[in-house]
Scaffold this active site. Structure first.
Site, PDB file in Angstrom:
ATOM      1  CG  ASN A 101     -75.866  14.005 -19.171  1.00 54.43           C
ATOM      2  OD1 ASN A 101     -75.285  14.902 -18.573  1.00 54.43           O
ATOM      3  ND2 ASN A 101     -75.554  13.654 -20.408  1.00 54.43           N
ATOM      4  NE  ARG A 102     -71.800  16.749 -15.524  1.00 55.08           N
ATOM      5  CZ  ARG A 102     -71.249  15.881 -16.401  1.00 55.08           C
ATOM      6  NH1 ARG A 102     -71.857  15.563 -17.509  1.00 55.08           N
ATOM      7  NH2 ARG A 102     -70.074  15.346 -16.139  1.00 55.08           N
ATOM      8  CG  HIS A 127     -74.200   9.254 -14.943  1.00 54.63           C
ATOM      9  ND1 HIS A 127     -74.936   9.709 -16.007  1.00 54.63           N
ATOM     10  CD2 HIS A 127     -72.909   9.189 -15.396  1.00 54.63           C
ATOM     11  CE1 HIS A 127     -74.141   9.902 -17.051  1.00 54.63           C
ATOM     12  NE2 HIS A 127     -72.912   9.613 -16.718  1.00 54.63           N
ATOM     13  CG  HIS A 198     -71.883   5.513 -18.846  1.00 59.33           C
ATOM     14  ND1 HIS A 198     -70.576   5.605 -19.269  1.00 59.33           N
ATOM     15  CD2 HIS A 198     -72.241   6.754 -18.478  1.00 59.33           C
ATOM     16  CE1 HIS A 198     -70.167   6.855 -19.129  1.00 59.33           C
ATOM     17  NE2 HIS A 198     -71.159   7.580 -18.664  1.00 59.33           N
ATOM     18  CG  ASP A 270     -68.668  14.740 -21.229  1.00 58.05           C
ATOM     19  OD1 ASP A 270     -69.729  14.120 -21.419  1.00 58.05           O
ATOM     20  OD2 ASP A 270     -68.096  14.786 -20.114  1.00 58.05           O
ATOM     21  CD  GLN A 309     -73.379  13.792 -22.702  1.00 54.24           C
ATOM     22  OE1 GLN A 309     -74.441  14.357 -22.918  1.00 54.24           O
ATOM     23  NE2 GLN A 309     -72.342  14.422 -22.165  1.00 54.24           N
ATOM     24  CD  GLU A 337     -73.083   8.512 -21.616  1.00 58.10           C
ATOM     25  OE1 GLU A 337     -73.751   8.908 -20.654  1.00 58.10           O
ATOM     26  OE2 GLU A 337     -71.949   8.956 -21.862  1.00 58.10           O
TER      27      GLU A 337
END
Ligand code: GLA
Length: 372
Positions: A101-102, A127, A198, A270, A309, A337
């Site tokens: 993730n971010r 990621h 993922h 998302d 996620q 996720e």
């Protein structure tokens, strides 16, 4: 049942494609083609899972429907060059990290020092960066009945992260129809870690249209809303009364068209959901279930992680061709996720993702397959 091992590809055409793919990626290390392997796990019920040591990637999951017919329910490619393609980045089936993730603007401060990570998603880090764990060759070892362990040493400085991080991810296919993923990591310097898998699922079969009719339950009373760059605002907002309420199972497509700023930012779902841990932090909890009414396939997700996620394939647009030659349409797969929340290194109020020397990162997720 027996665990088999074979080369992912045969033939020189693939080799040439691979090498071309490699050279075009910035800073990529050369990949020894002969080292790419595909491991096949098969249990008593006939469930078959294939995993490559390239990205520790789940490349296929074959399960039966209620009539006993097999289908591959995981999206992916037929050959490793698809996975290596730097242009499209769906991360099909891979282990993502060092931080799944971010991370906002690819920056965080830890123990008084600011670290600057590779940015690969606009101004943000996604990621694990440009060459994340999905794009490296892992060392594989068969460690038991239907169990393969993938190890990787992420060097200090890779994609900007501090510390040499030693990771082991073990996939086990049990006779209870569970695909179990055990994650372990240790470091020699404090670093954020957030590993996840993922895989994109389509319980009708990969390439068989959208997942909007799949009935999803997420065991979460809250979610972490995001800004337009999909970075959490820092708040945890109740899902009640919003399109994000999946506490009772509903088709993924039921509320996806509602006018809602969060759905607009995500181009659909998302988002990270805050799982109901009910005092069982760090323990296995039921996180989500998915049911596909036509095939009868049912999937349950259990995890020790605090979040999940839910991404419903909003970036798929029909351009990618799947393993059976069919195109992956918009929302042709979904991901669940299991993870810590996005951008935790910059959000002190979120559960910490920092791993320190002497500690062990250990977490577990299970995907269980059945029919109804
Ligand atoms: C994650 C992200 C999505 C997207 C996919 C890969 O799930 O949250 O925004 O980047 O990976 O396409």
């Amino acid at each position: 049942m027996k665990l088999k091992q074979k080369a992912l590809f045969a033939g020189s055409i693939c080799v040439a494609g691979l090498l071309a793919g490699c050279a075009s990626m910035r800073g990529v290390k050369s990949v020894d083609f002969d080292s790419i392997r595909l491991y096949t796990l098969k249990n008593k019920a006939g469930i078959e899972v294939k995993i490559s040591n390239y990205g520790a990637t789940v490349t296929s999951i074959n399960t039966v429907d209620r009539e006993g017919r097999m289908a591959d329910i995981a999206l992916g490619y037929n050959d490793v060059s698809g996975y290596m393609n730097a242009v499209d980045k769906p991360y099909f089936g891979a282990i993502v990290g060092r931080y799944g993730n971010r991370i906002a603007k690819g920056r965080f401060t830890l123990d008084g020092k600011e670290y600057k990570l590779a940015t690969n998603n606009g101004e943000n880090h996604l990621h694990g960066g440009i060459i994340g764990f999905d794009k490296v060759v892992w060392t594989a070892e068969i460690v038991g009945k239907n169990a393969v362990r993938f190890s990787y040493l992420a060097k200090a400085g890779e994609e900007g992260y501090p510390g040499n991080l030693s990771i082991a991810v073990t996939y086990t296919l049990t006779d209870d129809n569970e695909l179990k993923i055990d994650y372990l990591a240790t470091t020699d310097k404090a670093t954020p870690v957030n590993l996840t898998n993922h895989t994109y699922f389509n319980l009708k079969g990969e390439g068989e249209g959208t997942i909007l009719d799949h009935e999803l339950m997420i065991n979460a009373k809250g979610f972490t809303p995001v800004d337009s760059g999909l970075i959490p605002t820092g708040k945890i907002v109740p899902v009640a009364g919003t399109p994000f309420d999946f506490n009772s199972a509903k088709p993924i497509g039921r509320d996806i068209g509602q006018i809602d700023q969060q759905l607009e930012y995500g181009l659909g779902y998302d988002h990270n959901f805050v799982l109901n841990k009910e005092g069982r932090e760090g323990q296995m909890t039921p996180a989500a279930t998915v049911y596909e009414p036509n095939s009868g396939r049912f999937m349950e997700v259990f995890t020790e992680e605090p979040g999940i996620q839910f991404y419903c394939g909003n970036f798929l647009d029909g351009r990618l061709t799947g393993k059976n030659g069919k195109n992956y349409v918009h929302r042709g797969g979904f991901c669940l996720e299991t993870q810590h929340y996005p951008d935790s290194p910059n959000q002190a109020q979120f559960p910490s993702t920092v791993l320190r020397p002497g500690e062990t990162y250990a977490t577990k997720t299970i995907y269980r397959f059945s029919v109804r």
